[in-house]
Design an enzyme around this catalytic site. Structure first.
Site, PDB file in Angstrom:
ATOM      1  CB  CYS A 100      -0.993   0.018   1.300  1.00  0.00           C
ATOM      2  SG  CYS A 100      -0.528   0.283   2.673  1.00  0.00           S
ATOM      3  NE  ARG A 118      -4.422   1.638   1.595  1.00  0.00           N
ATOM      4  CZ  ARG A 118      -4.386   2.214   0.660  1.00  0.00           C
ATOM      5  NH1 ARG A 118      -5.282   2.087  -0.200  1.00  0.00           N
ATOM      6  NH2 ARG A 118      -3.254   3.018   0.407  1.00  0.00           N
ATOM      7  CG  ASP A 144      -4.698   5.443   2.849  1.00  0.00           C
ATOM      8  OD1 ASP A 144      -5.006   5.079   4.199  1.00  0.00           O
ATOM      9  OD2 ASP A 144      -3.609   6.125   2.374  1.00  0.00           O
TER      10      ASP A 144
END
Length: 233
Positions: A60, A66, A192
């Site tokens: 990520c 994440r 996000d």
């Protein structure tokens, strides 16, 4: 004459109605449920060798929300099922433009996962233990799959790989996390949650638990032919 004209008018109305129904079925704008259907690409994984365990790298932006959560979720699922999978996670600089260069800088490097993400995951029995690091050139040697959380991650992976002379490998190995979603099959990105509220972290967990279940099934299916070939040898 009036009855004949009425019959012709009725027939014309029936024809127009039938024509409209056909157009409504064939035209995406009039058929939104089909127009927005997402077709998942077939994801192929090649093990480094028939005897090796599958290896997965999650990616990520900053490697604090994440991707470390995906790492922890898949690790727990694999352990619960008694499966061996090499799993790691990393980021693409956390917003730094030169993170992949020899003298580049990567935000969050060495930091633990975001506390809000860790807290939400812990409530589901998932522990985030990794520390942030950037993607490295040798990751394309080490891992069978490189999985981005969204298209921006994938493009950033490609940008770095191009600079490292590893673009062909990156294109071959890099996929998106949502390629493995089942319940959330219409989702194309794991968003996000960094600048959002608590619901954003819960949504990330929902998506990752779903996708990691699908991913693990894929890993098992890919492993079976390799294991069978190894037994024959």
């Amino acid at each position: 004459m009036r009855r004949s004209a009425f019959r012709h008018l009725a027939a014309a109305l029936i024809f127009i109605s039938a024509l409209f129904c056909c157009l409504a079925y064939r035209t995406p704008l009039l058929r939104p449920s089909l127009a927005h259907r997402v077709r998942r690409p077939a994801v192929q994984m090649t093990l480094s060798s028939p005897s090796s365990e599958p290896s997965v790298l999650f990616v990520c932006l900053g490697n604090i929300c994440r991707s470390p959560t995906a790492e922890a979720v898949l690790r727990k699922l694999a352990q619960d099922k008694g499966l061996r999978v090499e799993i790691d996670s990393c980021g693409t600089g956390g917003g730094s433009d030169n993170w992949y260069k020899p003298d580049g800088f990567s935000y969050h490097e060495g930091e633990p996962s975001d506390e809000r993400m860790s807290t939400a995951a812990k409530k589901r029995g998932i522990r985030l233990t990794s520390r942030s690091r950037p993607l490295r050139p040798d990751d394309f040697d080490r891992f069978d799959l490189v999985i981005g959380m969204e298209e921006k991650n994938r493009q950033e992976i490609f940008r770095a790989a191009r600079a490292w002379g590893r673009l062909d490998e990156a294109v071959r190995k890099t996929v998106l996390m949502t390629d493995y979603c089942r319940e959330y099959g219409d989702v194309t990105a794991v968003p996000d949650p960094y600048y959002g509220g608590q619901k954003g972290f819960e949504k990330v967990l929902d998506l990752l638990e779903d996708a990691c279940e699908g991913l693990l099934q894929k890993l098992v299916k890919e492993r079976e032919p390799s294991a069978a070939s190894e037994r024959r040898m």
